[in-house]
Design a protein around this motif. Structure first.
Motif, mmCIF file in Angstrom:
data_model
loop_
_atom_site.group_PDB
_atom_site.id
_atom_site.type_symbol
_atom_site.label_atom_id
_atom_site.label_comp_id
_atom_site.label_asym_id
_atom_site.label_seq_id
_atom_site.Cartn_x
_atom_site.Cartn_y
_atom_site.Cartn_z
ATOM 1 N N ASN A 1 -4.220 -5.728 -1.001
ATOM 2 C CA ASN A 1 -5.281 -6.706 -0.747
ATOM 3 C C ASN A 1 -4.700 -8.116 -0.789
ATOM 4 O O ASN A 1 -4.868 -8.847 -1.759
ATOM 5 C CB ASN A 1 -6.402 -6.538 -1.780
ATOM 6 C CG ASN A 1 -7.582 -7.440 -1.498
ATOM 7 O OD1 ASN A 1 -7.776 -7.887 -0.366
ATOM 8 N ND2 ASN A 1 -8.369 -7.721 -2.524
ATOM 9 N N ILE A 29 -3.603 -0.617 4.292
ATOM 10 C CA ILE A 29 -4.089 0.619 3.686
ATOM 11 C C ILE A 29 -2.981 1.655 3.836
ATOM 12 O O ILE A 29 -2.392 1.780 4.912
ATOM 13 C CB ILE A 29 -5.361 1.140 4.386
ATOM 14 C CG1 ILE A 29 -6.423 0.047 4.474
ATOM 15 C CG2 ILE A 29 -5.920 2.361 3.654
ATOM 16 C CD1 ILE A 29 -7.569 0.389 5.418
ATOM 17 N N ARG A 67 -4.052 -7.530 5.038
ATOM 18 C CA ARG A 67 -4.433 -6.348 4.256
ATOM 19 C C ARG A 67 -3.735 -5.117 4.815
ATOM 20 O O ARG A 67 -3.492 -5.027 6.022
ATOM 21 C CB ARG A 67 -5.950 -6.124 4.320
ATOM 22 C CG ARG A 67 -6.753 -7.024 3.406
ATOM 23 C CD ARG A 67 -8.202 -6.600 3.399
ATOM 24 N NE ARG A 67 -8.892 -7.048 2.208
ATOM 25 C CZ ARG A 67 -10.067 -6.589 1.802
ATOM 26 N NH1 ARG A 67 -10.696 -5.660 2.488
ATOM 27 N NH2 ARG A 67 -10.635 -7.050 0.708
ATOM 28 N N ALA A 122 0.840 -1.208 0.000
ATOM 29 C CA ALA A 122 0.000 0.000 0.000
ATOM 30 C C ALA A 122 0.868 1.249 0.000
ATOM 31 O O ALA A 122 0.559 2.236 -0.680
ATOM 32 C CB ALA A 122 -0.928 -0.014 1.216
ATOM 33 N N VAL A 126 -4.198 0.313 -1.397
ATOM 34 C CA VAL A 126 -4.558 -0.892 -0.657
ATOM 35 C C VAL A 126 -3.704 -2.068 -1.120
ATOM 36 O O VAL A 126 -3.519 -2.273 -2.320
ATOM 37 C CB VAL A 126 -6.054 -1.247 -0.851
ATOM 38 C CG1 VAL A 126 -6.402 -2.530 -0.099
ATOM 39 C CG2 VAL A 126 -6.949 -0.106 -0.393
ATOM 40 N N PHE A 128 -12.743 -0.696 7.768
ATOM 41 C CA PHE A 128 -11.969 -0.266 6.613
ATOM 42 C C PHE A 128 -12.125 1.240 6.378
ATOM 43 O O PHE A 128 -11.150 1.966 6.214
ATOM 44 C CB PHE A 128 -12.430 -1.049 5.379
ATOM 45 C CG PHE A 128 -11.587 -0.807 4.152
ATOM 46 C CD1 PHE A 128 -10.374 -1.451 3.994
ATOM 47 C CD2 PHE A 128 -12.012 0.054 3.155
ATOM 48 C CE1 PHE A 128 -9.596 -1.238 2.866
ATOM 49 C CE2 PHE A 128 -11.244 0.280 2.021
ATOM 50 C CZ PHE A 128 -10.033 -0.373 1.885
ATOM 51 N N SER A 151 1.031 3.541 6.629
ATOM 52 C CA SER A 151 0.104 2.438 6.396
ATOM 53 C C SER A 151 -0.377 1.805 7.697
ATOM 54 O O SER A 151 0.288 1.888 8.736
ATOM 55 C CB SER A 151 0.753 1.352 5.524
ATOM 56 O OG SER A 151 1.729 0.640 6.253
ATOM 57 N N TYR A 170 -11.211 -7.931 9.242
ATOM 58 C CA TYR A 170 -11.764 -6.931 8.312
ATOM 59 C C TYR A 170 -13.280 -6.837 8.422
ATOM 60 O O TYR A 170 -13.992 -7.831 8.501
ATOM 61 C CB TYR A 170 -11.401 -7.298 6.877
ATOM 62 C CG TYR A 170 -12.171 -6.492 5.838
ATOM 63 C CD1 TYR A 170 -11.710 -5.246 5.436
ATOM 64 C CD2 TYR A 170 -13.360 -6.969 5.296
ATOM 65 C CE1 TYR A 170 -12.410 -4.497 4.502
ATOM 66 C CE2 TYR A 170 -14.073 -6.229 4.358
ATOM 67 C CZ TYR A 170 -13.587 -5.000 3.956
ATOM 68 O OH TYR A 170 -14.288 -4.253 3.035
#
Length: 260
Positions: free
Chosen positions: A199, A209, A207, A146, A197, A238, A225, A233
């Protein structure tokens, strides 16, 4: 092992000590000749000359024409300025990372670009047992992180292609980008939405961000991040995490002199 390391006698490397002795003398004088310099650092002229020629080749020392006198260039200043920049960046970012970590209990990382990868220059560990394994100084690819995506998203396509011209895209997971074209397509979305992101592209079940940090000239110089296992999640979390990151990076960027 640690006790053994602590008991080791660290022997100074004489050549390194001589280099720094020369640098210190040059820092105190506008220019110095080889003869005078060799006398000050108590080293033979031939040895001092070899050191100076190497330092000159590396750009840290300049020679006045064909003269025997040498002086420092601004290369050391450039190196120290970069170091100070990152020290300032960590000190600015640390309280925001601590605050987000307290609210989310998840891991946070501050990263900068290094070639076709990112380096973590600061981190806050998650408060859960199940968490991302990482270290300060650790390196990961730009294309599967990310932070990497926000560092690239605002760059022109030609720049990005140049970054990856010698890079082999290695699939860490089934979700990792395999081509630069696939990455470029996602970067359009990253630029539009203002965050990136990962993923499960770098590690299965994880994960991340990322949100960009800007300098006073509007350049993205770092990324912040937040990482969390996929099993924790939820859409609500999110969105909350995106908001926390963007609020923090906006304030950090403003402190670095960035204004929209």
């Amino acid at each position: 092992m640690k006790n053994e390391e602590n008991n080791l006698q660290i022997e100074p490397v004489s050549s390194v000590m001589k280099v720094f002795a020369i640098l210190n003398v040059l820092a105190e004088h506008k220019s110095v000749g080889v003869t005078e310099l060799s006398q000050i650092v108590m080293t033979s002229k031939s040895t001092v000359y070899r050191f100076l020629q190497t330092m000159k080749m590396l750009g840290f020392v300049s020679q006045e024409g064909d003269d025997d006198r040498y002086s420092l260039t601004l290369k050391l200043f450039e190196v120290s300025s970069k170091a100070l920049e990152y020290v300032d960046l960590v000190s600015l970012t640390e309280p925001y990372m601590a605050s987000i970590a307290e609210q989310t209990k998840e891991a946070l990382h501050l990263g900068i670009r290094d070639g076709d990868g990112i380096i973590y220059i600061y981190k806050v560990d998650a408060q859960y047992n199940l968490r991302m394994q990482s270290r300060i100084g650790g390196r990961n690819p730009l294309y599967s992180t990310a932070i990497g995506k926000v560092l690239l998203a605002e760059r022109p396509e030609s720049y990005i292609r140049d970054v990856f011209k010698d890079t082999q895209f290695v699939p860490s997971t089934a979700n990792t980008h395999l081509t630069i074209d696939a990455l470029l397509e996602e970067l359009k979305q990253v630029k539009q939405q203002g965050y990136g992101v990962d993923n499960e592209e770098q590690e299965e079940g994880l994960r991340c961000i990322g949100s960009p940090i800007y300098d006073r000239l509007g350049n993205v110089i770092a990324g912040l991040s937040l990482s969390f296992p996929t099993l924790r999640y939820t859409p609500e979390k999110f969105e909350k995490y995106i908001g926390l990151l963007q609020e923090a990076t906006t304030k950090i960027s403003e402190k670095l002199g960035h204004t929209k």
